[in-house]
Design a protein around this motif. Structure first.
Motif, PDB file in Angstrom:
ATOM      1  N   ALA A 410     -23.090  51.152  38.673  1.00 19.39           N
ATOM      2  CA  ALA A 410     -22.873  49.707  38.761  1.00 19.39           C
ATOM      3  C   ALA A 410     -21.452  49.447  39.259  1.00 19.39           C
ATOM      4  CB  ALA A 410     -23.105  49.065  37.400  1.00 19.39           C
ATOM      5  N   LEU A 411     -21.324  48.602  40.299  1.00 24.79           N
ATOM      6  CA  LEU A 411     -20.029  48.292  40.908  1.00 24.79           C
ATOM      7  C   LEU A 411     -19.679  46.825  40.657  1.00 24.79           C
ATOM      8  CD1 LEU A 411     -20.564  50.085  44.357  1.00 24.79           C
ATOM      9  CD2 LEU A 411     -19.455  51.000  42.288  1.00 24.79           C
ATOM     10  N   ASN A 412     -18.364  46.509  40.793  1.00 30.77           N
ATOM     11  CA  ASN A 412     -17.884  45.146  40.555  1.00 30.77           C
ATOM     12  C   ASN A 412     -16.663  44.883  41.446  1.00 30.77           C
ATOM     13  OD1 ASN A 412     -16.448  42.846  39.384  1.00 30.77           O
ATOM     14  ND2 ASN A 412     -17.784  43.114  37.599  1.00 30.77           N
ATOM     15  N   THR A 413     -16.668  43.782  42.227  1.00 35.01           N
ATOM     16  CA  THR A 413     -15.508  43.368  43.034  1.00 35.01           C
ATOM     17  C   THR A 413     -14.875  42.080  42.511  1.00 35.01           C
ATOM     18  OG1 THR A 413     -17.019  42.226  44.561  1.00 35.01           O
ATOM     19  CG2 THR A 413     -16.344  44.485  45.132  1.00 35.01           C
ATOM     20  N   ALA A 414     -15.595  41.346  41.666  1.00 35.24           N
ATOM     21  CA  ALA A 414     -15.041  40.091  41.127  1.00 35.24           C
ATOM     22  C   ALA A 414     -13.834  40.362  40.258  1.00 35.24           C
ATOM     23  CB  ALA A 414     -16.126  39.352  40.333  1.00 35.24           C
ATOM     24  N   LEU A 415     -13.754  41.557  39.606  1.00 36.47           N
ATOM     25  CA  LEU A 415     -12.598  41.885  38.766  1.00 36.47           C
ATOM     26  C   LEU A 415     -11.323  42.072  39.586  1.00 36.47           C
ATOM     27  CD1 LEU A 415     -14.273  44.415  36.261  1.00 36.47           C
ATOM     28  CD2 LEU A 415     -13.539  42.069  35.798  1.00 36.47           C
TER      29      LEU A 415
END
Length: 453
Positions: A410-415
């Protein structure tokens, strides 16, 4: 003669018919008289020799008296034994009174005289129901004197010696040992050509057949299991009539191997195995004492799998099933799993967008793919995913979850955004400062974990 005496009447001739005579009808025939009844002979009376009958009765009476005297003697001995137990004096046996013998000169009327029974009912004739009377002896019944039971003094529970500790110790000694599936520890006490005897604490030692002494082939049992060696075994069959149970070190080793393999599968580990055989469908190898199978479709070089015998491969688990004893491995999955071993939650990774789906973007991270869900691309409002990233774009993102068993990242760019929606306006700036922003984001994640904990 003429002129002499009374005239004689004339006799009609044979041819003359009397004119005045009437025909006489024949008289009716009377029935013949009945035959007289046959003369009955007097019944034959069976003659019985009364003297022989009397002698037989006297003989039977004598035999009955002899049996009665023996019974009285035996009863007296039992009575004296009972009296001796009570501390009383012995008594002399009493001889039974013999009934007067039938006189040979008695008549039938005297023998069958019923006058003395007039006015008596059947209950009077039978008398009381005394079940203690003796059996018939010589055709007659006799009464056997019964010895009185000796008085037994009553005792209370306090009169008995009772040790609770000794009682519990006795129960422990009789504790049942040897339930199927139980793991026990014992000591080697003996050996035969076909197996080993192990003391496991039961009333009889446990027997371990030679083929159950361990994984693989054991050539020297005496060297492998010397007397006094402590071994841990699995009970495979409960005790028989002699109290002996069947045990197995091999079954225990197999159980432990399956448990270890399942734990390795759950962790997503990559194993290094040596190929020891092949067949038309793939290759075989040994994993923790278990037989593993790698299908040709899961090999990097499945066209020439025969040449892999004797080589070492990195494999990962496809299926682990102890019930069906299936252990299926994959070399291709091992390559993916090896990449997972180099990843961790909170790590900043870079990849290329390879697919755009309604629910998010798939990013290739160098052999494995991560999912950037649309809800964590940016904190702002976007109408379409392509407003931020398009197919083929390079993306830097934080790893927020890893599932090696299912191969999911699972990846995240909003952080990485300083303010919600920053990626929509200044995407290049956010990607350029991704390393510094990732450090701040990790601190935020760490604080969130501590708060949640």
């Amino acid at each position: 003669m003429a002129g002499s005496g009374t005239p004689q009447p004339s006799q009609p001739s044979a041819n003359q018919q009397p004119t005045s005579a009437r025909p006489v009808p024949p008289s009716p025939q009377r029935p013949a008289a009945a035959a007289p009844p046959p003369v009955r002979k007097p019944p034959q009376v069976l003659q019985i020799n009364k003297k022989e009958e009397q002698l037989r009765l006297e003989r039977e009476a004598a035999e009955a008296r002899t049996a009665a005297e023996a019974a009285v003697q035996r009863a007296a001995e039992l009575e004296n034994a009972a009296r001796a137990a009570r501390g009383e004096a012995a008594v002399a046996p009493q001889r039974p009174q013999a009934s007067p013998a039938t006189s040979p000169s008695s008549t039938d009327d005297e023998l069958f005289d019923m006058s003395g029974f007039e006015g008596l009912s059947m209950a009077d004739l039978l008398g009381p129901d005394d079940r203690s009377k003796g059996r018939r002896a010589g055709g007659s019944r006799m009464a056997t004197p019964q010895a009185k039971p000796a008085a037994v003094p009553s005792r209370s529970v306090d009169d008995f010696d009772f040790d609770e500790e000794a009682f519990l110790a006795a129960l422990d000694e009789q504790d049942f040992v040897g339930t199927t599936g139980e793991v026990v520890t014992g000591t080697v006490i003996g050996m035969e050509s076909d197996g080993v005897y192990v003391d496991i604490g039961g009333k009889a030692p446990g027997f371990m057949p030679k083929k159950e002494c361990g994984l693989g082939v054991i050539t020297n049992l005496k060297e492998r299991f010397p007397k006094g060696l402590s071994v841990e075994v699995l009970v495979t069959r409960e005790q028989n009539a002699d109290g002996m149970v069947t045990i197995s070190a091999r079954a225990l080793a197999l159980r432990q191997s399956w448990e270890k393999v399942r734990a390795l599968e759950k962790e997503g580990k990559v194993l290094q195995v040596k190929v020891n055989g092949f067949n038309r469908g793939g290759i075989t190898c040994d994993v923790e004492g278990l037989r593993g199978f790698v299908p040709r479709s899961q090999l990097q070089d499945g066209e020439n799998h025969e040449a892999l015998v004797g080589k070492t491969l990195g494999v990962a688990f496809l299926e682990v099933n102890p019930d069906t004893r299936k252990l299926v491995l994959s070399e291709k999955k091992a390559a993916t799993a090896a990449l997972f071993q180099n990843l961790e939650v909170g790590q900043l990774v870079e990849g290329q967008v390879v697919a755009i789906k309604p629910y998010g973007l798939f990013v290739d991270l160098g052999g494995i793919s991560g999912l950037l869900h649309h809800s964590v691309i940016t904190g702002g409002q976007m109408r379409d995913l392509r407003e931020v990233f398009g197919q083929g774009d390079r993306v830097k993102a934080l790893i927020t979850d890893l599932d090696p068993g299912r191969g999911r990242i699972a990846l995240n760019t909003a952080l990485l955004e300083g303010q919600p929606g920053e990626l929509l306006i200044e995407r290049d700036k956010v990607m350029a400062e991704a390393v510094d922003r990732a450090n701040r984001a990790r601190n935020v994640l760490r604080q969130q974990e501590q708060t949640a904990g």
